[in-house]
Design an enzyme around this catalytic site. Sequence first.
Site, mmCIF file in Angstrom:
data_model
loop_
_atom_site.group_PDB
_atom_site.id
_atom_site.type_symbol
_atom_site.label_atom_id
_atom_site.label_comp_id
_atom_site.label_asym_id
_atom_site.label_seq_id
_atom_site.Cartn_x
_atom_site.Cartn_y
_atom_site.Cartn_z
ATOM 1 N N LYS A 13 77.671 51.069 34.187
ATOM 2 C CA LYS A 13 78.002 51.509 35.735
ATOM 3 C C LYS A 13 78.739 52.700 36.228
ATOM 4 O O LYS A 13 78.417 53.145 37.048
ATOM 5 C CB LYS A 13 78.095 50.319 36.538
ATOM 6 C CG LYS A 13 79.302 49.391 36.214
ATOM 7 C CD LYS A 13 79.299 48.060 36.853
ATOM 8 C CE LYS A 13 80.687 47.275 36.602
ATOM 9 N NZ LYS A 13 80.891 47.084 35.228
ATOM 10 N N ARG A 88 84.252 41.667 42.188
ATOM 11 C CA ARG A 88 83.784 40.874 40.971
ATOM 12 C C ARG A 88 83.945 39.354 41.270
ATOM 13 O O ARG A 88 83.662 38.710 40.233
ATOM 14 C CB ARG A 88 84.868 41.376 39.950
ATOM 15 C CG ARG A 88 84.431 42.314 38.994
ATOM 16 C CD ARG A 88 85.754 42.526 38.079
ATOM 17 N NE ARG A 88 85.335 42.868 36.701
ATOM 18 C CZ ARG A 88 85.466 43.984 36.221
ATOM 19 N NH1 ARG A 88 85.581 45.192 37.127
ATOM 20 N NH2 ARG A 88 85.224 44.403 35.204
ATOM 21 N N ARG A 127 82.830 51.058 20.499
ATOM 22 C CA ARG A 127 83.680 51.940 21.125
ATOM 23 C C ARG A 127 84.733 52.196 20.517
ATOM 24 O O ARG A 127 85.643 51.414 20.162
ATOM 25 C CB ARG A 127 83.790 51.644 22.607
ATOM 26 C CG ARG A 127 84.258 52.809 23.489
ATOM 27 C CD ARG A 127 83.821 52.481 24.999
ATOM 28 N NE ARG A 127 84.566 51.066 25.479
ATOM 29 C CZ ARG A 127 84.295 50.843 26.689
ATOM 30 N NH1 ARG A 127 83.574 51.529 27.474
ATOM 31 N NH2 ARG A 127 84.845 49.946 27.389
ATOM 32 N N ARG A 160 90.052 49.760 22.007
ATOM 33 C CA ARG A 160 90.490 49.334 23.232
ATOM 34 C C ARG A 160 90.759 47.763 23.131
ATOM 35 O O ARG A 160 89.884 47.035 22.291
ATOM 36 C CB ARG A 160 89.737 49.629 24.324
ATOM 37 C CG ARG A 160 90.449 50.322 25.505
ATOM 38 C CD ARG A 160 89.226 50.665 26.645
ATOM 39 N NE ARG A 160 88.958 49.513 27.593
ATOM 40 C CZ ARG A 160 88.281 49.647 28.523
ATOM 41 N NH1 ARG A 160 87.778 50.755 28.926
ATOM 42 N NH2 ARG A 160 87.912 48.669 29.120
ATOM 43 N N ARG A 171 84.745 38.330 28.459
ATOM 44 C CA ARG A 171 84.450 39.151 29.473
ATOM 45 C C ARG A 171 83.112 38.898 30.204
ATOM 46 O O ARG A 171 82.984 38.756 31.371
ATOM 47 C CB ARG A 171 84.576 40.913 29.365
ATOM 48 C CG ARG A 171 86.212 41.023 29.295
ATOM 49 C CD ARG A 171 86.329 42.427 28.598
ATOM 50 N NE ARG A 171 86.146 43.622 29.217
ATOM 51 C CZ ARG A 171 85.658 44.784 28.923
ATOM 52 N NH1 ARG A 171 85.884 44.850 27.573
ATOM 53 N NH2 ARG A 171 85.232 45.764 29.672
#
Length: 216
Positions: A13, A88, A127, A160, A171
Amino acid sequence: MRFVFLGPPGVGKGTQAQMLAERDSLMKISTGDILREAVSRETPLGLQAKAFIESGQLVADEVVIGVIRERLSGPDSRFGYVLDGFPRTLGQAEALSKMLEGQRTPLHRVISFEVPEQELIRRLTGRRSCPRCQRIYHLNFHPPRQQDRCDVCGEVLIQREDDREETVRRRLRIYEAETAPLLKFYEAQKILSKIDGSGSIEEVFKRLLQVLKDRF
Ligand code: AMP
């Protein structure tokens, strides 16, 4: 136009928000980016948020609501914006509705991006980024030429903290528990559209533009 982009971490997003903001000269407001920058500059906000971000937990509602209130009261927001990563929680969504009602500037549309969970885990855990020049790679989709080294500056790539598999799973659980209920909240207001977030960035962007074209 005023938009909210919803969806689990890794759904893309932020990328879509960036593309739409550039195309339509909207402001992209990402609470994740704002908080990460505060962490790297070691501001009071950053120091408050650091441990939550790194462990994949949500920063307190009052803190992020304060950040958004400040951004939306600035003059740039008059020309429209895309909110990425906010709200959120239901508390944040209610605070946002109140804020916008007060300014008589309601949201035009909330877009929810959807991708199967296995694919999200693959996207996020693969990532890697370069701590020196900030370039982003992906082990499957955009691998560096030399394993674990930046193509441009040769630095050893890092993952990360919040992209580690265990944190990614946390998450996703938090998204289900805290953020997914917002779909019903916006559905009841008849401003929700759902978009399939799988496939290439360009494919998803085409779907997004089609949804907006059908509406406005
Ligand atoms: P993101 O880049 O949107 O995935 O955000 C990274 C991290 O910043 C999240 O895992 C949270 O710790 C924090 N964060 C970003 N936006 C919010 C929000 N609206 N409410 C609470 N925490 C947030």
